[in-house]
Design an enzyme around this catalytic site. Structure first.
Site, short mmCIF file in Angstrom:
data_model
loop_
_atom_site.label_atom_id
_atom_site.label_comp_id
_atom_site.label_asym_id
_atom_site.label_seq_id
_atom_site.Cartn_x
_atom_site.Cartn_y
_atom_site.Cartn_z
CD GLU A 1 2.22 -1.58 7.65
OE1 GLU A 1 1.49 -0.77 7.94
OE2 GLU A 1 2.73 -1.46 6.66
CG ASP B 1 5.51 -5.12 3.58
OD1 ASP B 1 5.66 -5.29 4.87
OD2 ASP B 1 5.54 -4.06 3.02
CD GLU C 1 7.18 4.35 6.97
OE1 GLU C 1 7.00 3.04 6.81
OE2 GLU C 1 6.53 5.02 6.13
CE LYS D 1 8.21 -4.00 6.07
NZ LYS D 1 6.69 -3.25 6.37
CG ASP E 1 2.30 -2.74 2.15
OD1 ASP E 1 3.15 -2.03 2.07
OD2 ASP E 1 1.22 -2.74 3.24
CB SER E 2 5.59 0.95 -0.83
OG SER E 2 6.67 -0.08 -0.97
O1 KIV Z 1 6.01 -1.08 1.89
C1 KIV Z 1 7.42 -0.69 1.98
O2 KIV Z 1 7.96 -0.34 0.90
C2 KIV Z 1 7.84 -0.54 3.29
C3 KIV Z 1 8.91 0.18 3.63
C4 KIV Z 1 9.01 1.65 3.46
C5 KIV Z 1 9.51 -0.21 4.81
O3 KIV Z 1 7.00 -1.31 4.42
#
Ligand code: KIV
Length: 291
Positions: free
Chosen positions: A125, A93, A192, A123, A54-55
């Site tokens: 969080e 994510d 992280e 993934k 989600d970055s």
């Molecule tokens: O969203 C993302 O890029 C992440 C990584 C930094 C692990 O969660």
């Protein structure tokens, strides 16, 4: 490979092959990617895991945090990455607000990422209530990667983008979160922005795969954001990022050269132009005598 060369012949990455890789002590490489050509390159260099993080919210879509990005936005990127990936395991994510409220929300969103997006795993969080969501998704047959430490979706309640686990109490909670996620069945956990000695303790307590980002070298693997590691991101970079290429400079150089070439009428040159048969051209000209 032990001689430092990249093993581009490697076959499909699976949960079983990742577990074997961990057992053999071979570091696991994970990178984010958000589009088809990047996914192709990640496979070309035999990366193990590709995360549609989600970055993307900030590095691709220009939001100022990961909070606003939607399921539909991340799904579109996941589909593009899926089309480019053959060997690496694809993790997606689940965005903020798409899984926290109930197990059924979590399962429904995870199913969309697998069914429509083509993800192999998802993934999510944090520990706490996320542990129950992880369990529900895993019981629905979808592998889950956990994420502890600095979890950007909760940055506001964590007091900003800060190193986590700096007191014994906080570090203990963080380790318990990871243990709970493992007990729920997560095949891997991202750690992280955690002090390296805390990560060492954490990994000594866990059997599942650990992937670090700003967490030192004790994890089974490492992950970095594509735009950060390749020098596309400009401005502030977290202390844990190493820049392995300077694509921003190279892109500016190329785009400036193109702009200058157009201004100077140096581009396109004759080799970039299509031709037409001479008779056809003469016939055409005859129809536009003043041309
Ligand atoms: O969203 C993302 O890029 C992440 C990584 C930094 C692990 O969660």
């Amino acid at each position: 490979m032990s001689d430092g060369r990249i093993d581009t012949e490697r076959k499909h990455v699976t949960l079983a092959s990742l577990a074997q890789q961990k057992a053999s002590g071979e570091p696991i490489v994970m990178v984010t990617a958000y589009d088809f050509p990047s996914a192709r390159i990640a496979d070309e260099v035999a990366v193990d895991l590709v995360l549609v993080g989600d970055s993307a919210a900030s590095v691709v879509l220009g939001y100022n945090s990961t909070v606003p990005v939607t399921v539909d936005e991340l799904l579109m990127l996941t589909k593009a990455v899926r089309r480019g990936l053959t060997n690496a395991l694809l993790v997606a994510d689940l965005p903020f607000g798409s899984y926290e409220a109930s197990d059924s929300d979590a399962v429904h969103t995870a199913q969309r990422f697998v069914k429509e997006g083509g993800a192999d795993a998802v993934k999510i969080e944090r520990g706490g209530t996320t542990t129950a969501r992880a369990r529900a998704i895993i019981e629905a047959g979808i592998p889950v990667m956990g994420h502890v430490g600095l979890t950007p979706q909760a940055a506001t309640s964590l007091g900003g983008y800060k190193v986590q686990g700096k007191t014994a109490d906080h570090a203990e909670r963080l380790i318990h979160d990871a243990l709970d996620l493992q007990a729920a069945g997560c095949f891997a956990i991202v750690v992280e922005a955690v002090p390296a000695p805390v990560t060492e303790l954490l990994t000594s307590q866990l059997d599942c795969i650990t992937i670090g980002i700003g967490a030192g070298s004790a994890t089974d693997g490492q992950v970095l954001v594509w735009h950060d590691l390749l020098g596309i991101t400009t401005g502030h970079l977290a202390k844990f990022v190493r820049t392995f290429a300077d694509l921003h400079t190279e892109t500016v150089r190329g785009l400036t050269a193109y702009t200058n070439a157009v201004h100077n009428r140096d581009f396109p040159a004759s080799e970039h132009a299509y031709t037409i048969n001479e008779d056809e051209l003469n016939a055409l000209r005859a129809r536009f005598p003043s041309g």
